[in-house]
Design a protein around this motif. Structure first.
Motif, PDB file in Angstrom:
ATOM      1  N   THR A   1      44.674  46.361  45.433  1.00 29.59           N
ATOM      2  CA  THR A   1      44.390  45.932  44.143  1.00 29.59           C
ATOM      3  C   THR A   1      44.420  44.220  44.106  1.00 29.59           C
ATOM      4  O   THR A   1      45.392  43.664  44.614  1.00 29.59           O
ATOM      5  CB  THR A   1      45.464  46.349  43.082  1.00 29.59           C
ATOM      6  N   TYR A   2      43.393  43.488  43.467  1.00 28.57           N
ATOM      7  CA  TYR A   2      43.410  42.278  43.166  1.00 28.57           C
ATOM      8  C   TYR A   2      43.595  41.792  41.974  1.00 28.57           C
ATOM      9  O   TYR A   2      42.763  42.496  41.180  1.00 28.57           O
ATOM     10  CB  TYR A   2      42.006  41.601  43.988  1.00 28.57           C
ATOM     11  N   ARG A   3      44.291  40.973  41.573  1.00 28.12           N
ATOM     12  CA  ARG A   3      44.596  40.424  40.284  1.00 28.12           C
ATOM     13  C   ARG A   3      44.230  38.861  40.275  1.00 28.12           C
ATOM     14  O   ARG A   3      44.804  38.310  41.143  1.00 28.12           O
ATOM     15  CB  ARG A   3      46.084  40.590  39.639  1.00 28.12           C
ATOM     16  N   GLU A   4      43.282  38.545  39.176  1.00 34.55           N
ATOM     17  CA  GLU A   4      42.733  37.298  39.327  1.00 34.55           C
ATOM     18  C   GLU A   4      43.682  36.331  38.182  1.00 34.55           C
ATOM     19  O   GLU A   4      44.257  37.051  37.429  1.00 34.55           O
ATOM     20  CB  GLU A   4      41.372  37.330  38.382  1.00 34.55           C
TER      21      GLU A   4
ATOM     22  N   TYR B   1      47.769  35.114  34.478  1.00 31.30           N
ATOM     23  CA  TYR B   1      46.747  36.224  35.074  1.00 31.30           C
ATOM     24  C   TYR B   1      45.841  36.384  33.827  1.00 31.30           C
ATOM     25  O   TYR B   1      45.957  36.403  32.729  1.00 31.30           O
ATOM     26  CB  TYR B   1      47.650  37.480  35.247  1.00 31.30           C
TER      27      TYR B   1
ATOM     28  N   LYS C   1      47.154  40.002  45.860  1.00 31.88           N
ATOM     29  CA  LYS C   1      46.687  41.348  46.382  1.00 31.88           C
ATOM     30  C   LYS C   1      47.865  42.266  46.675  1.00 31.88           C
ATOM     31  O   LYS C   1      48.882  41.699  47.400  1.00 31.88           O
ATOM     32  CB  LYS C   1      45.967  40.732  47.885  1.00 31.88           C
TER      33      LYS C   1
ATOM     34  N   CYS D   1      43.598  34.877  43.531  1.00 32.13           N
ATOM     35  CA  CYS D   1      43.954  36.082  43.531  1.00 32.13           C
ATOM     36  C   CYS D   1      45.027  36.707  44.015  1.00 32.13           C
ATOM     37  O   CYS D   1      45.716  36.086  45.178  1.00 32.13           O
ATOM     38  CB  CYS D   1      42.771  37.134  44.089  1.00 32.13           C
TER      39      CYS D   1
ATOM     40  N   ARG E   1      41.766  40.117  34.627  1.00 31.88           N
ATOM     41  CA  ARG E   1      40.705  40.728  35.632  1.00 31.88           C
ATOM     42  C   ARG E   1      41.117  41.164  36.966  1.00 31.88           C
ATOM     43  O   ARG E   1      41.753  40.363  37.458  1.00 31.88           O
ATOM     44  CB  ARG E   1      39.407  39.869  35.662  1.00 31.88           C
ATOM     45  N   GLN E   2      40.839  42.300  37.133  1.00 31.90           N
ATOM     46  CA  GLN E   2      41.463  43.104  38.430  1.00 31.90           C
ATOM     47  C   GLN E   2      40.299  43.863  39.064  1.00 31.90           C
ATOM     48  O   GLN E   2      39.492  44.646  38.171  1.00 31.90           O
ATOM     49  CB  GLN E   2      42.776  43.657  38.210  1.00 31.90           C
ATOM     50  N   TRP E   3      40.487  44.286  40.130  1.00 32.43           N
ATOM     51  CA  TRP E   3      39.522  45.164  40.781  1.00 32.43           C
ATOM     52  C   TRP E   3      40.105  45.517  42.044  1.00 32.43           C
ATOM     53  O   TRP E   3      41.292  45.351  42.653  1.00 32.43           O
ATOM     54  CB  TRP E   3      38.081  44.473  41.194  1.00 32.43           C
ATOM     55  N   GLN E   4      39.636  46.844  42.666  1.00 32.50           N
ATOM     56  CA  GLN E   4      40.154  47.645  43.655  1.00 32.50           C
ATOM     57  C   GLN E   4      39.304  47.790  44.765  1.00 32.50           C
ATOM     58  O   GLN E   4      38.039  47.779  44.512  1.00 32.50           O
ATOM     59  CB  GLN E   4      40.859  49.019  43.293  1.00 32.50           C
TER      60      GLN E   4
END
Length: 399
Positions: free
Chosen positions: A321-324, A266, A298, A296, A269-272
């Motif tokens: 929530t997305y985790r790269e 990982y 999810k 990513c 970087r993550q986003w929602q």
């Protein structure tokens, strides 16, 4: 440590001696058979020491004869402890309880545990066991494993096998659940008992039918061990054969593991993306739901709007929530692979056994074509008895 324990059982006295010449006084008492320990000079003319209770009268008489002064400072030991607690009711109740537990505790059941179940709840098996007499404070000598097994199987039809073992004050109910789709065998059916695999019989407990094997005999998979068709001199008796037969068996397992594989790393970087779902309509509130292809993870969290009384409305708040991550090639050391493969192999063998234990294992580790191979031979003691319905007439509807 042993001496301290003995001193505690016998008891000790801590005494104080006042003498004009403490050194000469201690030499005098030692020469006349006084066994004192731990002398401590607390003042120029005062010394404290430890004496056995039985030597106090002689010591006091010698001190008076020499013109020394002595007195008891404290008493220690088991008897002193018991005397100090003679007026305390709680102390004597605790002591009586300890004696009762010492006498009867080792032969009683303190806890009941269940192992081997997945779908059948613990409480259902424990309730059936309590009906069979396996409960708190039950006497272990009166619990018969064969009787408990049959009763539990009758009360819980979802189980294929059950047994009771004792470890200290714990009664462990080991069960194996029935395979989905397997018919429940009724006690009034005519059955044989056959061997599930090759082995050498080491113990037998025949609960019904006529035994056709004995301890020490080698048997093959499918061989008839106990028959439900018993031939007498003038008649044939048909019965429900049942038995618990344990044998020494072998299981051969080959497990493989790749030497290299791709592992996620990982990036941090993550986003929602937050959306409101009303019925079947989805309304994005904020955030980005774009997912780069294959890079990513999810995770979705859903909260449903409810009214008082737990009435759910068709309104949900969905947070994604997305985790790269990136991937990298990882190589597993042979030692670590062997540990993983050994654990998986043992688990497979335990799943294959209806009941029993692994006695010994012999493993051979090799590596070829990008794979780490572990070939293991397990020597086991397992229950090989399996019931098989007897078909009396050709063309039986159950065929």
């Amino acid at each position: 440590m042993l001496r301290q324990g003995l001193d505690y059982l016998r008891g000790t006295l801590r005494v104080e001696l006042v003498s004009a010449e403490p050194g000469q006084a201690l030499t005098y008492y030692a020469a006349h058979g006084i066994r004192y320990t731990s002398p401590d000079l607390t003042a120029p003319l005062t010394v404290q020491m430890t004496l056995p209770p039985g030597q106090w009268p002689a010591f006091a008489a010698m001190a008076q004869k020499r013109g020394d002064k002595c007195r008891i400072l404290s008493r220690r030991g088991l008897w002193v402890t018991l005397r100090s607690g003679r007026k305390r009711l709680l102390f004597w109740l605790a002591l009586a309880g300890l004696c009762v537990l010492t006498l009867y505790g080792p032969r009683r059941v303190w806890f009941v545990e269940v192992e081997g179940n997945v779908n059948v709840p613990d409480r259902e098996i424990l309730a059936a066991a309590e009906v069979c007499g396996v409960h708190f404070w039950a006497e272990t000598g009166e619990i018969r494993s064969e009787k408990v097994k049959n009763q539990i199987l009758n009360l819980v039809p979802e189980l294929q096998w059950a047994g009771v073992n004792f470890s200290g004050g714990v009664a462990v109910i080991s069960v194996r659940e029935r395979v989905e789709g397997e018919p429940v065998r009724q006690r009034d059916t005519i059955t044989d008992v056959v061997a599930s695999r090759d082995g050498i019989v080491v113990s037998m407990s025949v609960l019904g039918g006529q035994s056709l094997c004995k301890v020490g005999q080698a048997v093959r998979a499918g061989e008839l061990l106990v028959t439900g068709v018993v031939e007498h001199e003038y008649r044939i008796q048909y019965t429900h054969a049942d038995a618990e037969i344990y044998a020494l068996t072998q299981h051969e397992i080959q497990a493989v593991f790749p030497t290299q594989w791709q592992q996620k790393v990982y990036t941090g970087r993550q986003w929602q993306c937050v959306s409101l779902v009303v019925g079947r309509k989805r309304i994005k509130i904020w955030g980005n739901s774009g997912i780069p292809q294959g890079t990513c993870d999810k995770m979705t969290e859903t909260k449903t709007l409810t009214l008082p009384g737990d009435y759910a409305l068709p309104v949900r708040l969905v947070t994604e929530t997305y985790r790269e991550y990136t991937t990298e090639t990882v190589e597993l050391p042979a030692e670590a692979a062997e540990t993983v493969l050994a654990g998986v192999s043992a688990e497979l063998v335990e799943q294959e056994m209806l009941a029993g234990q692994i006695l010994h294992r012999q493993a051979d580790l090799s590596q070829k074509d990008g794979l780490i191979c572990l070939d293991t031979v397990f020597s086991c003691r397992e229950m090989i008895a399996r019931q098989r319905e007897v078909k009396l007439f050709e063309g039986d509807a159950n065929e």
